[in-house]
Design a protein around this motif. Structure first.
Motif, PDB file in Angstrom:
ATOM      1  N   TYR A  57      30.395  16.400  48.750  1.00 46.24           N
ATOM      2  CA  TYR A  57      30.566  17.226  49.948  1.00 46.24           C
ATOM      3  C   TYR A  57      30.568  18.717  49.678  1.00 46.24           C
ATOM      4  O   TYR A  57      30.338  19.501  50.581  1.00 46.24           O
ATOM      5  N   MET A  59      28.705  20.319  47.221  1.00 50.80           N
ATOM      6  CA  MET A  59      27.516  20.784  46.517  1.00 50.80           C
ATOM      7  C   MET A  59      26.385  21.014  47.511  1.00 50.80           C
ATOM      8  O   MET A  59      26.235  20.271  48.471  1.00 50.80           O
ATOM      9  N   THR A  60      25.594  22.024  47.243  1.00 48.93           N
ATOM     10  CA  THR A  60      24.414  22.236  48.068  1.00 48.93           C
ATOM     11  C   THR A  60      23.297  21.303  47.590  1.00 48.93           C
ATOM     12  O   THR A  60      23.364  20.749  46.488  1.00 48.93           O
ATOM     13  N   GLU A  61      22.281  21.164  48.390  1.00 51.35           N
ATOM     14  CA  GLU A  61      21.134  20.341  48.006  1.00 51.35           C
ATOM     15  C   GLU A  61      20.473  20.908  46.752  1.00 51.35           C
ATOM     16  O   GLU A  61      20.052  20.163  45.869  1.00 51.35           O
ATOM     17  N   ALA A  62      20.413  22.224  46.649  1.00 51.17           N
ATOM     18  CA  ALA A  62      19.823  22.861  45.474  1.00 51.17           C
ATOM     19  C   ALA A  62      20.632  22.546  44.215  1.00 51.17           C
ATOM     20  O   ALA A  62      20.056  22.290  43.147  1.00 51.17           O
ATOM     21  N   GLN A  63      21.952  22.534  44.306  1.00 45.95           N
ATOM     22  CA  GLN A  63      22.797  22.207  43.160  1.00 45.95           C
ATOM     23  C   GLN A  63      22.608  20.756  42.740  1.00 45.95           C
ATOM     24  O   GLN A  63      22.522  20.461  41.549  1.00 45.95           O
ATOM     25  N   ARG A  64      22.533  19.847  43.718  1.00 45.11           N
ATOM     26  CA  ARG A  64      22.309  18.437  43.400  1.00 45.11           C
ATOM     27  C   ARG A  64      20.964  18.247  42.721  1.00 45.11           C
ATOM     28  O   ARG A  64      20.853  17.534  41.733  1.00 45.11           O
ATOM     29  N   THR A  65      19.945  18.899  43.237  1.00 40.42           N
ATOM     30  CA  THR A  65      18.604  18.797  42.662  1.00 40.42           C
ATOM     31  C   THR A  65      18.585  19.331  41.238  1.00 40.42           C
ATOM     32  O   THR A  65      17.997  18.728  40.346  1.00 40.42           O
TER      33      THR A  65
END
Length: 88
Positions: A57, A59-65
């Protein structure tokens, strides 16, 4: 508090997920899989958490990627090392 059950490295789950995704658990022995996990995780930064939901919850999508790409690259290098060594 019990360290081995209350706290874990978030990357562990990502590595295991990627191993399954790539089908490596079907092609490597249990010894090779253990070595693969160790070699992969040793290349990644530690990111200890208590609950996976906390990471998901916040993390941004960029961080997950970025984390997933690091796992894929580290796993590839570790797999190359495993393949270079004769199996036990």
């Amino acid at each position: 508090m019990i360290l081995d059950t209350d706290i874990h490295n978030f990357y562990e789950q990502l590595v295991l997920k990627e191993i399954e995704k790539q089908g490596l658990s079907q092609t490597l022995s249990s010894h090779q899989l253990a070595d693969l996990c160790c070699l992969t995780l040793n290349q990644l930064p530690s990111h200890y958490i208590r609950h996976n939901v906390d990471m998901i919850y916040f993390m941004t999508e960029a961080q997950r990627t970025e984390m997933e790409q690091k796992v894929i690259a580290s796993l590839r290098l570790a797999h190359e090392k495993i393949q270079a060594v004769p199996s036990r």
